[in-house]
Design a protein around this motif. Structure first.
Motif, PDB file in Angstrom:
ATOM      1  N   ALA A   1      18.381  48.648  40.131  1.00 46.11           N
ATOM      2  CA  ALA A   1      19.348  47.583  40.420  1.00 46.11           C
ATOM      3  C   ALA A   1      18.821  46.618  41.476  1.00 46.11           C
ATOM      4  O   ALA A   1      19.138  45.431  41.449  1.00 46.11           O
ATOM      5  CB  ALA A   1      20.664  48.188  40.879  1.00 46.11           C
ATOM      6  N   PHE A   2      18.005  47.146  42.427  1.00 45.32           N
ATOM      7  CA  PHE A   2      17.581  46.299  43.540  1.00 45.32           C
ATOM      8  C   PHE A   2      16.120  45.843  43.428  1.00 45.32           C
ATOM      9  O   PHE A   2      15.602  45.209  44.346  1.00 45.32           O
ATOM     10  CB  PHE A   2      17.772  47.052  44.866  1.00 45.32           C
ATOM     11  CG  PHE A   2      19.163  47.617  45.057  1.00 45.32           C
ATOM     12  CD1 PHE A   2      20.282  46.971  44.550  1.00 45.32           C
ATOM     13  CD2 PHE A   2      19.360  48.814  45.737  1.00 45.32           C
ATOM     14  CE1 PHE A   2      21.565  47.489  44.706  1.00 45.32           C
ATOM     15  CE2 PHE A   2      20.636  49.346  45.903  1.00 45.32           C
ATOM     16  CZ  PHE A   2      21.750  48.686  45.389  1.00 45.32           C
TER      17      PHE A   2
ATOM     18  N   HIS B   1      27.701  50.991  30.983  1.00 46.06           N
ATOM     19  CA  HIS B   1      28.616  51.081  32.127  1.00 46.06           C
ATOM     20  C   HIS B   1      28.635  49.724  32.819  1.00 46.06           C
ATOM     21  O   HIS B   1      27.855  48.833  32.460  1.00 46.06           O
ATOM     22  CB  HIS B   1      28.231  52.213  33.092  1.00 46.06           C
ATOM     23  CG  HIS B   1      26.961  52.011  33.852  1.00 46.06           C
ATOM     24  ND1 HIS B   1      25.730  51.941  33.244  1.00 46.06           N
ATOM     25  CD2 HIS B   1      26.712  51.882  35.189  1.00 46.06           C
ATOM     26  CE1 HIS B   1      24.791  51.786  34.169  1.00 46.06           C
ATOM     27  NE2 HIS B   1      25.358  51.731  35.354  1.00 46.06           N
TER      28      HIS B   1
ATOM     29  N   HIS C   1      28.039  48.513  36.012  1.00 47.95           N
ATOM     30  CA  HIS C   1      27.286  47.990  37.162  1.00 47.95           C
ATOM     31  C   HIS C   1      26.624  46.658  36.771  1.00 47.95           C
ATOM     32  O   HIS C   1      26.239  46.460  35.615  1.00 47.95           O
ATOM     33  CB  HIS C   1      26.220  48.993  37.604  1.00 47.95           C
ATOM     34  CG  HIS C   1      26.769  50.059  38.509  1.00 47.95           C
ATOM     35  ND1 HIS C   1      26.293  51.349  38.533  1.00 47.95           N
ATOM     36  CD2 HIS C   1      27.764  50.019  39.429  1.00 47.95           C
ATOM     37  CE1 HIS C   1      26.961  52.058  39.429  1.00 47.95           C
ATOM     38  NE2 HIS C   1      27.869  51.267  39.985  1.00 47.95           N
TER      39      HIS C   1
ATOM     40  N   ASP D   1      23.773  45.375  37.192  1.00 51.55           N
ATOM     41  CA  ASP D   1      22.435  45.357  36.585  1.00 51.55           C
ATOM     42  C   ASP D   1      22.491  45.746  35.108  1.00 51.55           C
ATOM     43  O   ASP D   1      21.464  45.747  34.427  1.00 51.55           O
ATOM     44  CB  ASP D   1      21.450  46.247  37.361  1.00 51.55           C
ATOM     45  CG  ASP D   1      21.887  47.687  37.479  1.00 51.55           C
ATOM     46  OD1 ASP D   1      23.077  47.939  37.707  1.00 51.55           O
ATOM     47  OD2 ASP D   1      21.015  48.593  37.337  1.00 51.55           O
ATOM     48  N   HIS D   2      23.690  46.037  34.594  1.00 47.76           N
ATOM     49  CA  HIS D   2      23.865  46.371  33.166  1.00 47.76           C
ATOM     50  C   HIS D   2      24.806  45.406  32.440  1.00 47.76           C
ATOM     51  O   HIS D   2      24.764  45.334  31.217  1.00 47.76           O
ATOM     52  CB  HIS D   2      24.339  47.827  33.019  1.00 47.76           C
ATOM     53  CG  HIS D   2      23.342  48.789  33.609  1.00 47.76           C
ATOM     54  ND1 HIS D   2      22.411  49.457  32.854  1.00 47.76           N
ATOM     55  CD2 HIS D   2      23.100  49.126  34.900  1.00 47.76           C
ATOM     56  CE1 HIS D   2      21.635  50.194  33.655  1.00 47.76           C
ATOM     57  NE2 HIS D   2      22.034  49.996  34.900  1.00 47.76           N
TER      58      HIS D   2
ATOM     59  N   HIS E   1      27.500  59.517  36.163  1.00 54.18           N
ATOM     60  CA  HIS E   1      26.770  58.569  37.034  1.00 54.18           C
ATOM     61  C   HIS E   1      27.573  58.447  38.332  1.00 54.18           C
ATOM     62  O   HIS E   1      27.186  58.983  39.353  1.00 54.18           O
ATOM     63  CB  HIS E   1      26.634  57.251  36.279  1.00 54.18           C
ATOM     64  CG  HIS E   1      25.884  56.167  36.982  1.00 54.18           C
ATOM     65  ND1 HIS E   1      24.761  56.390  37.742  1.00 54.18           N
ATOM     66  CD2 HIS E   1      26.093  54.804  37.016  1.00 54.18           C
ATOM     67  CE1 HIS E   1      24.317  55.230  38.212  1.00 54.18           C
ATOM     68  NE2 HIS E   1      25.102  54.267  37.808  1.00 54.18           N
ATOM     69  N   ILE E   2      28.737  57.809  38.260  1.00 60.04           N
ATOM     70  CA  ILE E   2      29.671  57.742  39.388  1.00 60.04           C
ATOM     71  C   ILE E   2      30.889  58.580  38.993  1.00 60.04           C
ATOM     72  O   ILE E   2      31.464  58.348  37.918  1.00 60.04           O
ATOM     73  CB  ILE E   2      30.136  56.294  39.643  1.00 60.04           C
ATOM     74  CG1 ILE E   2      28.941  55.358  39.875  1.00 60.04           C
ATOM     75  CG2 ILE E   2      31.135  56.238  40.789  1.00 60.04           C
ATOM     76  CD1 ILE E   2      28.317  55.388  41.222  1.00 60.04           C
TER      77      ILE E   2
ATOM     78  N   ASP F   1      22.025  54.985  33.069  1.00 65.46           N
ATOM     79  CA  ASP F   1      22.036  55.500  34.447  1.00 65.46           C
ATOM     80  C   ASP F   1      22.745  56.850  34.475  1.00 65.46           C
ATOM     81  O   ASP F   1      23.953  56.917  34.208  1.00 65.46           O
ATOM     82  CB  ASP F   1      22.806  54.543  35.363  1.00 65.46           C
ATOM     83  CG  ASP F   1      22.057  53.264  35.654  1.00 65.46           C
ATOM     84  OD1 ASP F   1      20.972  53.063  35.083  1.00 65.46           O
ATOM     85  OD2 ASP F   1      22.569  52.459  36.464  1.00 65.46           O
TER      86      ASP F   1
ATOM     87  N   HIS G   1      21.383  58.899  40.468  1.00 64.35           N
ATOM     88  CA  HIS G   1      20.312  58.762  39.475  1.00 64.35           C
ATOM     89  C   HIS G   1      19.460  60.022  39.460  1.00 64.35           C
ATOM     90  O   HIS G   1      19.419  60.768  40.454  1.00 64.35           O
ATOM     91  CB  HIS G   1      19.385  57.584  39.819  1.00 64.35           C
ATOM     92  CG  HIS G   1      19.995  56.242  39.602  1.00 64.35           C
ATOM     93  ND1 HIS G   1      20.188  55.697  38.352  1.00 64.35           N
ATOM     94  CD2 HIS G   1      20.462  55.315  40.481  1.00 64.35           C
ATOM     95  CE1 HIS G   1      20.744  54.516  38.462  1.00 64.35           C
ATOM     96  NE2 HIS G   1      20.934  54.253  39.748  1.00 64.35           N
TER      97      HIS G   1
ATOM     98  N   HIS H   1      13.982  52.085  34.913  1.00 61.24           N
ATOM     99  CA  HIS H   1      14.939  51.912  36.017  1.00 61.24           C
ATOM    100  C   HIS H   1      14.316  52.376  37.343  1.00 61.24           C
ATOM    101  O   HIS H   1      14.908  53.123  38.107  1.00 61.24           O
ATOM    102  CB  HIS H   1      16.235  52.695  35.711  1.00 61.24           C
ATOM    103  CG  HIS H   1      17.474  52.144  36.386  1.00 61.24           C
ATOM    104  ND1 HIS H   1      17.697  52.255  37.727  1.00 61.24           N
ATOM    105  CD2 HIS H   1      18.555  51.488  35.881  1.00 61.24           C
ATOM    106  CE1 HIS H   1      18.855  51.695  38.025  1.00 61.24           C
ATOM    107  NE2 HIS H   1      19.392  51.209  36.927  1.00 61.24           N
TER     108      HIS H   1
HETATM  109  O1  LIG Z   1      27.678  55.427  44.861  1.00 62.62           O
HETATM  110  C1  LIG Z   1      26.750  54.600  44.757  1.00 62.62           C
HETATM  111  C2  LIG Z   1      26.919  53.360  44.114  1.00 62.62           C
HETATM  112  C3  LIG Z   1      25.851  52.486  44.029  1.00 62.62           C
HETATM  113  N1  LIG Z   1      24.639  52.833  44.569  1.00 62.62           N
HETATM  114  C4  LIG Z   1      23.492  51.892  44.457  1.00 62.62           C
HETATM  115  O2  LIG Z   1      23.938  50.675  43.849  1.00 62.62           O
HETATM  116  C5  LIG Z   1      23.334  50.534  42.570  1.00 62.62           C
HETATM  117  C6  LIG Z   1      24.185  49.991  41.480  1.00 62.62           C
HETATM  118  O3  LIG Z   1      23.429  50.004  40.247  1.00 62.62           O
HETATM  119  P1  LIG Z   1      22.680  51.345  39.779  1.00 62.62           P
HETATM  120  O4  LIG Z   1      23.665  52.329  39.283  1.00 62.62           O
HETATM  121  O5  LIG Z   1      21.546  50.969  38.939  1.00 62.62           O
HETATM  122  O6  LIG Z   1      22.060  51.920  41.110  1.00 62.62           O
HETATM  123  C7  LIG Z   1      22.960  51.957  42.191  1.00 62.62           C
HETATM  124  C8  LIG Z   1      22.438  52.465  43.499  1.00 62.62           C
HETATM  125  O7  LIG Z   1      21.188  51.942  43.791  1.00 62.62           O
HETATM  126  C9  LIG Z   1      24.475  54.054  45.194  1.00 62.62           C
HETATM  127  O8  LIG Z   1      23.377  54.401  45.647  1.00 62.62           O
HETATM  128  N2  LIG Z   1      25.540  54.893  45.282  1.00 62.62           N
END
Ligand SMILES: O=c1ccn([C@@H]2O[C@@H]3COP(=O)(O)O[C@H]3[C@H]2O)c(=O)[nH]1
Ligand SMILES: [Zn+2]
Ligand SMILES: [Zn+2]
Length: 250
Positions: free
Chosen positions: A13-14, A61, A63, A65-66, A147-148, A167, A201, A222
């Protein structure tokens, strides 16, 4: 029948030197994106593809970057391509939050009567864990993955034998039992956090605990900008590169 997967981006994402992780599936004349991050329209431009050449977009999902490139894709189709709508392939859980929580802010337009996802896209709601043929020779299945916590997120089976993690947190059980044991996937595209703790991740260290015969099937995607520091340190797994094309024999 032919199937190609071209990576439009392979970055985290970054990442600043790689585009957001996204892929272009080419199947018998149909072009389908897996995800459409903020940098995906620029990546398509680089390979000289226009938004109206994309027949559909699969969303894993929400986010940025998606999904951060969806507004541009839809607006360009609407205002530059004579109102063509592209297909969106997504679950109901994603459709609800994609509009309400992500796209509505920029795309709601009461003056012109644009109030919903359907006003911009040809929305195709796909049931979880049910394979569906979305085009000639192209079947996808959405597998709910973690993921989350408490947010919808999906990995994909493509034509049953290709696994695309998008992710996800590392799950040895998923890879060993479902992806390889039951499905016998020959190819696995897996997200990879190169260093630090993998809260949301899969980390490289975790993926390196997989047995050799599974590592051999894995392309790493990724990843962060320092990917080159890890070349030669990924066991039997290979990094996949931006715009690289993998061809699958029929
Ligand atoms: O609970 C969280 C939520 C987000 N993040 C960061 O924000 C990014 C969002 O996109 P991504 O899912 O590709 O990667 C994620 C992580 O780099 C994190 O480290 N913890
Ligand atoms: Zn991501
Ligand atoms: Zn994410």
């Amino acid at each position: 029948m032919s199937l190609q997967i071209q990576m439009l981006g392979t970055g985290s994402a970054f990442a600043k030197t790689f585009y957001n992780t996204s892929a272009l599936i080419r199947s018998n004349g149909m072009n389908v994106l897996i995800d459409c991050g903020a940098t995906t329209p620029k990546s398509l431009y680089d390979i000289q593809m226009q938004p109206d050449q994309i027949d559909g977009i699969i969303i894993t999902h929400i986010h940025a970057d998606h999904v951060g490139g969806l507004e541009e894709m839809a607006f360009r189709l609407l205002y530059e391509s004579n109102q063509k709508k592209t297909k969106l392939f997504l679950t109901m859980a994603i459709a609800d939050i994609l509009w309400e929580n992500t796209l509505k802010g920029g795309m709601y337009n009461p003056e012109e009567g644009y109030h919903s996802l359907e006003d911009y896209f040809d929305v195709n709601l796909i049931e979880e864990q049910v394979p569906i043929e979305i085009g000639p020779g192209l079947t996808i299945e959405f597998l709910p993955t973690l993921h989350i916590h408490l947010k919808p997120n999906y990995s994909l089976f493509i034509n049953d034998r290709i696994f695309y993690s998008a992710d996800i947190r590392f799950s040895k059980d998923l890879l060993l039992h479902e992806v390889v044991g039951i499905r016998n996937c020959h190819t696995i595209f897996h997200d990879c956090q190169l260093s630090g703790q993998g809260f949301i991740h899969a980390t490289l260290d975790e993926l390196l605990t997989l047995p050799e015969h599974i590592q051999q099937r894995i392309y790493l995607m990724h990843y962060a900008d320092n990917m080159s520091d890890f070349i030669g340190k990924t066991g039997s797994m290979k990094f996949i590169f931006q715009h690289e094309v993998i061809e699958f024999p029929s």
